[in-house]
Every structure is written in structure tokens, then in C-alpha cells.
Design a protein around this motif. Structure first.
Motif, short mmCIF file in Angstrom:
data_model
loop_
_atom_site.label_atom_id
_atom_site.label_comp_id
_atom_site.label_asym_id
_atom_site.label_seq_id
_atom_site.Cartn_x
_atom_site.Cartn_y
_atom_site.Cartn_z
N CYS A 182 31.81 44.67 31.42
CA CYS A 182 30.63 45.54 31.59
C CYS A 182 31.00 47.01 31.50
CB CYS A 182 29.97 45.23 32.93
SG CYS A 182 28.32 45.94 33.11
N LEU A 183 32.18 47.36 32.01
CA LEU A 183 32.65 48.75 31.90
C LEU A 183 32.83 49.15 30.44
CD1 LEU A 183 33.67 51.33 33.29
CD2 LEU A 183 35.94 50.29 33.40
N ARG A 184 33.32 48.21 29.64
CA ARG A 184 33.47 48.48 28.20
C ARG A 184 32.10 48.68 27.55
NH1 ARG A 184 37.48 47.25 24.38
NH2 ARG A 184 36.90 48.33 22.45
N THR A 205 35.50 37.89 38.68
CA THR A 205 34.71 39.12 38.81
C THR A 205 35.40 40.32 38.17
OG1 THR A 205 35.69 39.38 41.01
CG2 THR A 205 33.51 38.37 40.90
N ASP A 206 36.73 40.34 38.20
CA ASP A 206 37.45 41.45 37.58
C ASP A 206 37.24 41.49 36.07
OD1 ASP A 206 38.54 42.60 39.87
OD2 ASP A 206 40.20 41.19 39.90
N ASP A 207 37.28 40.32 35.41
CA ASP A 207 37.06 40.27 33.97
C ASP A 207 35.63 40.68 33.62
OD1 ASP A 207 39.63 39.49 33.57
OD2 ASP A 207 39.19 37.35 33.45
N ALA A 232 27.23 39.50 31.89
CA ALA A 232 26.01 38.94 32.47
C ALA A 232 26.11 37.44 32.61
CB ALA A 232 24.81 39.32 31.61
N ASP A 233 26.90 36.81 31.75
CA ASP A 233 27.03 35.35 31.74
C ASP A 233 28.23 34.92 32.59
OD1 ASP A 233 25.94 32.98 30.99
OD2 ASP A 233 27.16 32.77 29.18
N ILE A 234 28.47 35.63 33.70
CA ILE A 234 29.69 35.46 34.49
C ILE A 234 29.84 34.05 35.05
CG2 ILE A 234 28.47 36.54 36.44
CD1 ILE A 234 31.14 37.34 37.58
N TYR A 235 28.74 33.47 35.55
CA TYR A 235 28.86 32.16 36.18
C TYR A 235 28.95 31.04 35.15
CZ TYR A 235 27.61 34.80 40.31
OH TYR A 235 27.61 35.70 41.33
N LEU A 260 30.66 45.87 42.95
CA LEU A 260 30.50 45.46 44.34
C LEU A 260 31.15 44.10 44.57
CD1 LEU A 260 29.29 46.12 47.11
CD2 LEU A 260 27.17 45.02 46.36
N LEU A 261 30.98 43.18 43.62
CA LEU A 261 31.57 41.85 43.74
C LEU A 261 33.09 41.90 43.57
CD1 LEU A 261 29.02 39.76 41.61
CD2 LEU A 261 29.23 39.79 44.10
N ALA A 262 33.56 42.77 42.67
CA ALA A 262 35.00 42.81 42.36
C ALA A 262 35.79 43.72 43.30
CB ALA A 262 35.19 43.27 40.92
N GLY A 263 35.11 44.45 44.17
CA GLY A 263 35.82 45.35 45.09
C GLY A 263 36.18 46.69 44.49
N HIS A 264 35.49 47.09 43.41
CA HIS A 264 35.77 48.39 42.77
C HIS A 264 34.61 49.36 42.97
CE1 HIS A 264 39.13 46.36 40.94
NE2 HIS A 264 38.35 45.55 40.25
#
Length: 778
Positions: free
Chosen positions: A80-82, A73-75, A64-67, A101-105
């Protein structure tokens, strides 16, 4: 200061009274997050995760604290998947879909399972349905996507309270897009018009609206929307502007044609085309404009090409433009495109896109060596054999080139010999790759079609054995039952023609004349140019000839003369039929038709003319007119100076004339032709050396006779050596037995008796071999 005091309280408490380290870190994480101390919050996240990796909240917090954490985006997606795997909360699952959606998956199976579970856990949450629609759309399930978007709109109207209008607008635009992709253009138009009436139709919605109107054929309304998009383009941000300009160019080209599109691009050029996608679109339109009005615009847009893929795709378009601009009404400028792509291939030798286009253009060419060159252009990678690059994929070019230049595809050398310079280039590579592709994609009708025509060539090489005919019959029946061939477009009709002719040939070889004629008649009624239909009538000629129905044979023969073909092989086959059944033998009609179909052939014109002279020479041999045959074959040799088979045929005819007329002049001609056949051979061609040995022996040269017989032995593969060759080795063994040469020779490895026994073993019905054995035993 108050909060700093609170932090210190934890350290002042006795250890037995302190809460767990994990709980403290999470509390500190929240406090730091509220105060904006991002670096300390990051440290708290990391500490909480390292203390207990099975705790879901730190993993979710990291994503959630990505920015703030400056994560890619992959990390963030993996974190989040974990979290979702540890604690499958609906909020986490919705967040996972957003990050995917952001990471292309977005089309990943884990994302699909998570968002579907989120819909079950929180059916009242509009975003769960919205993200479920986006995932379904990414997986090409547009109907399910539309249902999800409608559920999202229902949820936002009934459960979300006062939701912002922008949220409702986004869901409605998503719905319109999925309906458009699902083929429901009317439903998409209705959604866009409802948004327009509410004043919520933004630029993305206008693009969907224009595309849906075009699908409905409402071109006047499309042009109105396009004008609004063009007027709004200067104020758009870069990605949206590029998408709008690209859509405008496409729609204008389909509706108003090339000239109107060029004028519109010139008007919009002051916006500055600053992306590779727009550069490709403009370059494609420029490729079709023979007036080169967009030269400056295209040159300016190419400054924004960054990657090697961008450059190769641009060169791909330039190659296509050469075909159009250097061509004429009757044909495209293939040679200009080939010259350009060869230069590009030296710069980008690993580009599959350039290689495939170059191979495809060679297949379209009329030159004699084009099929051989095409087979060397492409590269099939084991892990990427199904990927399509360019107009045709590598496996399509491989399958087509194997048929185009059949002599380069020597499947089993015990059935035939290589006769061109690209001997054994692929062996069974084409069939293996096509089999592999068909097993991976059993629905791929194109792979099945190419496999069938390659099997047909293999069956023809082996004189149509029963097992191959049976395999071809099953494949052909399966292909003809495909609904694809009920279409009326040129590609499906052409493939249907070839399949019907294949089925007809199988029936003819099996003695089923009724089936042969039925398939050929179906082929003759297809909606194709006469140049293709010619071959259906040619097959009918063969079928009626097999039935000894000469009246219908003459009818189909005249039909072939009427409709004509642009392919020389058609006239060569018809010439054989004409000669065998004595149809219009005093007319030069076929010669004129053959000459006409060679217009446009440059490099290989002489070779093509030599082939017709060879055909006439073979026909003269059938009629026992050896002197005419010698003249025609001499003419063929003079036209095609590097074709060893022509020199072999000419040498053999000269030997026969020398035998019949007892004229040593023909012996000299035979030696000259046979020597040229040897000189032009990359791999020794059988029969050449034994004929040369006989010719040299006729002139009294024993040493040359021995040398050529030894060369003849090594010209044959071991499994194909005929009985007559063992007889010749028996003679050579007898001569070498009397000589004093100490060097070991191939003939000295066995006794004369042993050589003749091997000849008898291969052909026990030959009385000559038994007589020789009897003489040896005496």
C-alpha cells in the motif's frame, strides 16, 4: 458460462485490436474478484504488477486483498505504501494508515505525511480525520488527536449521510481516550456520559470512563463502573477481558487497597487468566501480599507465559516480592532478592532486566563490596545505551557505582593508585557513557546529575584543577536552573541536595567561602530525612573551619551530633574535623554513633570497624603518638585481614617506632605486616617493597634488600616514579657493579652517575642528591 465466453473474446481478437496487456489483466482481476475466484485474481494481480510496476492499482489491490492472499500485515503495508507513492489518492492514503495500525507502523513519518495529505484532499471524509487522530495519538500529540476526532465527528454528521451509529461511537470513544491522555479527564467523562445516555457506551468506553473518573477523584463512581466491568468480564472475548481485568485490578488497588484487590482477584479467578499481561499484574499484587493468598492463582496464570521475556519479567517480580516479604518495617530484604536474582542470572545470563535489578539492589546494600559487584552486573550496549530496563537503567547504575566504589574508578593513574580488588574496572567508562547520553538527550536531567557527581570525583582525585572546577561550575549552574528541582518529591530533593553540595565544594576549593556557605545552607533547608541533611551541616563545618569561625564551627558540629546519619562516611569525616579542631576530644560520642549506623551490616562489619580504627590511628599519628597509632592499626589489621593498605600503614608505623626506640621487635612486626601487604596485592602497591627492603637491610639481609628494591622499581608506573626511587636505584647500581653476577639487572642498565642525574632532574631542590653527585665526581 457467459463470463467464460467473455474471457475468450480477448484471445480471439487480432493483436492490433487488443487493449494493453495491463488493462486486460486489471479487467480480468475485477471479473475474477466478482466471481470469487481468488487464486486467479491473485495471479492477475501479480501479472499486472510485473508488466508495469509503476501502475498503482495492482499494488493497492494486493494490500486490499490481505486476507484472501494470506499476506502478513508488513507485506500489505509495504504494498500500500508503494501504491501511495505512485498515486497519492486519499483512499489509498487512508488504507495505508489502517494497515500501518495493524502492522505497528502507525507512528512512521510516511504514514503521518500520507494521512495529512488525505485530510487536505478529502476533508469531507470522516475516516481521513479519524485516522489522522489515531496517527497523532500514536505520536503522543493528544491535543491534535482530539481536534482530528472532533473534525471526524463533524464530517460524519454533515457529509456522510446515514452513517452507522457504531462508526460515530468509535470516533467518540477515540475522542474520549485522547482527552484522557491529554489530561482533560473532565472532557473525557463528558464524552463517555453522552455515549451512555445514547446507549452507545461499550466496554472499551467504560474502561476510559472508569479511568477518567479516577483521575477526577470520583472513587464512588469508579467502583460502580468497575462492578459493571467485572460483571461483563465472563462474556468478553479474550483480549478485551484481559484489558478489563487488568484495569479492574489496578483501580481497586489504588482506591480500596491490597486486601480488597486480592479478594476481587480470587472472585474473578474462575474466569481463567490466560495471558501474560494479566499474569504480570496478578504477580505484582501477589508480591506485596505477605499472606500469599494468590499463590494458586499466580501459579495457574504462569502456565500461559510463552516467551523468554515473559519468564524474565516474572522472575523480576519474584525478586521484588523477596524484598517485601523477607524484609521488616525498617528495611527491605535486599539479601533475599540478591540471592534469587543471582540464581535467575545463571539461567538467563543475557537478560538486561535481571542484570539491572541485581546491580541496583547491590547499590542499595550496606556491604563493603556491594559497589564493586554492582559495577559488574549490568551491560551497556552501544546501540541501546538509552533504553531503560527495570527500576534503573544500565547507565544510571554505571554512574552510581562509579561513585559508590570510587577506588575502582581509576581515571588517571598518575594521580592515584588502585587499592581494591577491582582495579581499573571501568577507567573513564562512566563519564564517556554519560557524556554520550547527554549529547543525545540534552534534556535528560538524570544523566546530567550523574555526570556532575562523576566529574566531582575526578576533580577530587586530581586535587581540583581549575579547568575541571570551571567545567563543574557550568554543569552545576545549568542543572540547578532546571525546573525539575523545584518539585518537592524525594528524588528531586535528594539530587538537589547533592548538586548544592557540589556547588558548595567548588566554591570552597576556589576560596569563595560566601558561595560555599550559601549553597550549603540551601541544602540544609531541603525537605529530606536528617540522615541526608547531616552532610549539609558537615559541609558548613568545613566552610566555617576555612573561615576560622570556631563558634559557628562548634554549633554546626553539635548540630551534626543531634541529627545523626546512617552513613559511616559521615561520622568518619566528622571525626577528622573533631580531631583537627579539638572538639569534644574526651567524649566517645562519635564512636557510639558510628557503631549504631553499622546495624544491619553483616559481611563487612569487621572492615567497617577496621576503617574507624584506621582513622583513629591516623589521628594518633598527627599527635605524634606513634605507639597508640601502632596499637590502633594492629587492631585494624586483625579486623580486616585482606586490606593491604592497612598492613602498609602498620608496617610504616612500626618502622618509625623502630627508628625512634631502636627496638628490633618493631622491625620484625614491620616485616610481617609488609609481607602481608604484598601477599594480598593483586597489583604491586608502591612503597611496600622499599620499606620492606629497608627493614630487611636493618636485619643484615643484603640479598633481600636488593630483591625488594628491584620489585619497588616495577611497582611504579613509569610516569609516576619519584626522585627518591632513582636514588635507591643509584645505590643498587653501585652494589651490583661490585658483584660478579652475570645476569642483567634493571639497575645495570645505567651507571650510578646517570641514576643520580635523573633524581636531580626530577627534584633539583633536594641538596642530598647534589651531595651524592659531588661524591661520585670526586
Amino acid at each position: 458460462m457467459a463470463r467464460d465466453t467473455n474471457y475468450k473474446v480477448f484471445d480471439q481478437m487480432p493483436r492490433r485490436m487488443q487493449p494493453s496487456n495491463l488493462s486486460i489483466n486489471y479487467i480480468i482481476l475485477q471479473l475474477y474478484g466478482e466471481e470469487g475466484a481468488r487464486k486467479l485474481a491473485r495471479l492477475a494481480f501479480d501479472r499486472a504488477r510485473s508488466i508495469d510496476p509503476s501502475f498503482a492499482l495492482p499494488w493497492a489491490g494486493m494490500s486490499a486483498d490481505i486476507y484472501a492472499r494470506e499476506l502478513n500485515t508488513d507485506d500489505a503495508y509495504e504494498s500500500c505504501l508503494r501504491a501511495v507513492q505512485i498515486l497519492p489518492l486519499a483512499e489509498f492514503q487512508i488504507g495505508l494508515a489502517r494497515l500501518a495500525l495493524l502492522a505497528g507502523h502507525i507512528s512512521a513519518s510516511q504514514v503521518l505525511a500520507a494521512i495529512q495529505q488525505a485530510v487536505q484532499r478529502a476533508p469531507y471524509h470522516p475516516e481521513s480525520h479519524n485516522m489522522n487522530g489515531i496517527v497523532s495519538e500514536a505520536r503522543f500529540d493528544y491535543q491534535s488527536a482530539a481536534v482530528s476526532y472532533r473534525l471526524a465527528r463533524f464530517a460524519i454528521n454533515n457529509f456522510a449521510g446515514k452513517a452507522p451509529k457504531s462508526h460515530l461511537r468509535d470516533i467518540s470513544i477515540n475522542l474520549a481516550r485522547s482527552l484522557c491522555k491529554a489530561g482533560n479527564a473532565l472532557g473525557a467523562v463528558q464524552e463517555c456520559e453522552a455515549l451512555y445516555q445514547q446507549g452507545l457506551l461499550d466496554l472499551n468506553g467504560m474502561q476510559i470512563y472508569a479511568l477518567s473518573l479516577w483521575q477526577l477523584g470520583k472513587n464512588d463512581k469508579v467502583l460502580t463502573v468497575v462492578k459493571k466491568l467485572a460483571a461483563s468480564a465472563p462474556s468478553m472475548e479474550q483480549p478485551s477481558r484481559d484489558a478489563s481485568v487488568g484495569l479492574i485490578c489496578r483501580l481497586l488497588y489504588y482506591i480500596s487497597g491490597l486486601e480488597s484487590t486480592v479478594n476481587s482477584i480470587l472472585k474473578m479467578s474462575n474466569y481463567g487468566f490466560q495471558s501474560s499481561k494479566i499474569s504480570f499484574i496478578i504477580s505484582a499484587i501477589h508480591a506485596m501480599d505477605k499472606c500469599n493468598q494468590l499463590e494458586s492463582v499466580v501459579s495457574g496464570s504462569r502456565c500461559f507465559l510463552a516467551s523468554q521475556d515473559d519468564f524474565t519479567r516474572t522472575q523480576f517480580l519474584i525478586g521484588l516480592s523477596k524484598l517485601i516479604k523477607h524484609g521488616c518495617k525498617e528495611c527491605i530484604g535486599i539479601q533475599s532478592g540478591v540471592i534469587h536474582l543471582r540464581r535467575v542470572l545463571h539461567i538467563y545470563p543475557n537478560s538486561d532486566l535481571i542484570r539491572n535489578l541485581l546491580g541496583y539492589l547491590h547499590l542499595l546494600g550496606k556491604e563493603w563490596e556491594d559497589g564493586q559487584i554492582a559495577s559488574r552486573c549490568f551491560v551497556i550496549r552501544n546501540s541501546e545505551c538509552m533504553e531503560e530496563e527495570g527500576l534503573k537503567s544500565a547507565y544510571e547504575i554505571l554512574g552510581a557505582s562509579a561513585v559508590y566504589c570510587y577506588s575502582s574508578q581509576i581515571y588517571k593513574r598518575k594521580y592515584t593508585f588502585p587499592t581494591c580488588e577491582c582495579e581499573c574496572l571501568h577507567e573513564r567508562r562512566a563519564i564517556r557513557q554519560l557524556q554520550k547520553l547527554l549529547h543525545q538527550e540534552p534534556w535528560n536531567y538524570n544523566a546530567r546529575y550523574l555526570l556532575i557527581i562523576n566529574y566531582l570525583q575526578e576533580a577530587r582525585e586530581q586535587r581540583f584543577p581549575k579547568h575541571l572546577c570551571h567545567r563543574l561550575g557550568r554543569l552545576t549552574d545549568a542543572a540547578l536552573s532546571n525546573r525539575f528541582y523545584s518539585k518537592k518529591d524525594k528524588l528531586s530533593q535528594y539530587q538537589l541536595l547533592q548538586l548544592q553540595l557540589c556547588a558548595s565544594e567548588i566554591s570552597l576549593q576556589a576560596g569563595d567561602s560566601y558561595g560555599c556557605i550559601s549553597h550549603a545552607k540551601i541544602a540544609s533547608e531541603l525537605l529530606l530525612p536528617d540522615s541526608y541533611i547531616f552532610f549539609a551541616h558537615l559541609q558548613l563545618c568545613r566552610a566555617y573551619a576555612a573561615e576560622s569561625n570556631f563558634s559557628l564551627l562548634c554549633e554546626e558540629y553539635n548540630r551534626c551530633l543531634d541529627i545523626k546519619t546512617d552513613y559511616p562516611i559521615g561520622w568518619i569525616c566528622l571525626k577528622f574535623i573533631e580531631a583537627q579542631y579539638e572538639l569534644q576530644t574526651h567524649s566517645n560520642m562519635l564512636q557510639l554513633c558510628y557503631d549504631n549506623c553499622l546495624k544491619g551490616v553483616q559481611k563487612s562489619f569487621n572492615i567497617s570497624m577496621a576503617m574507624f580504627s584506621l582513622v583513629q590511628g591516623l589521628i594518633a599519628i598527627w599527635r605524634k603518638d606513634f605507639q597508640s597509632a601502632e596499637e590502633l592499626l594492629a587492631q585494624a589489621c586483625s579486623l580486616a585481614g585482606a586490606e593491604r593498605c592497612l598492613f602498609l600503614c602498620h608496617g610504616a608505623i612500626c618502622m618509625e617506632l623502630a627508628r625512634q626506640l631502636c627496638d628490633p621487635r618493631f622491625i620484625s612486626l614491620a616485616i610481617r605486616s609488609l609481607k602481608k601487604a604484598k601477599e594480598t596485592s593483586v597489583i604491586s602497591l608502591p612503597i611496600v617493597s622499599v620499606l620492606l627492603a629497608q627493614a630487611e637491610a636493618s636485619l643484615g639481609s643484603k640479598m633481600k634488600w636488593e630483591q625488594n628494591l628491584r620489585l619497588e622499581w616495577f611497582s611504579w608506573p613509569p610516569e609516576m616514579r619519584p626522585a627518591e626511587l632513582f636514588l635507591q636505584m643509584h645505590l643498587l647500581s653501585r652494589e651490583s657493579k661490585d658483584s660478579s653476577d652475570s645476569h642483567p639487572r634493571v639497575e645495570s642498565t645505567q651507571s650510578p652517575q646517570r641514576w643520580i642525574l635523573r633524581a636531580i632532574h626530577l627534584n633539583p631542590s633536594c641538596l642530598r642528591y647534589w651531595k651524592v653527585r659531588q661524591i661520585l665526581m670526586e
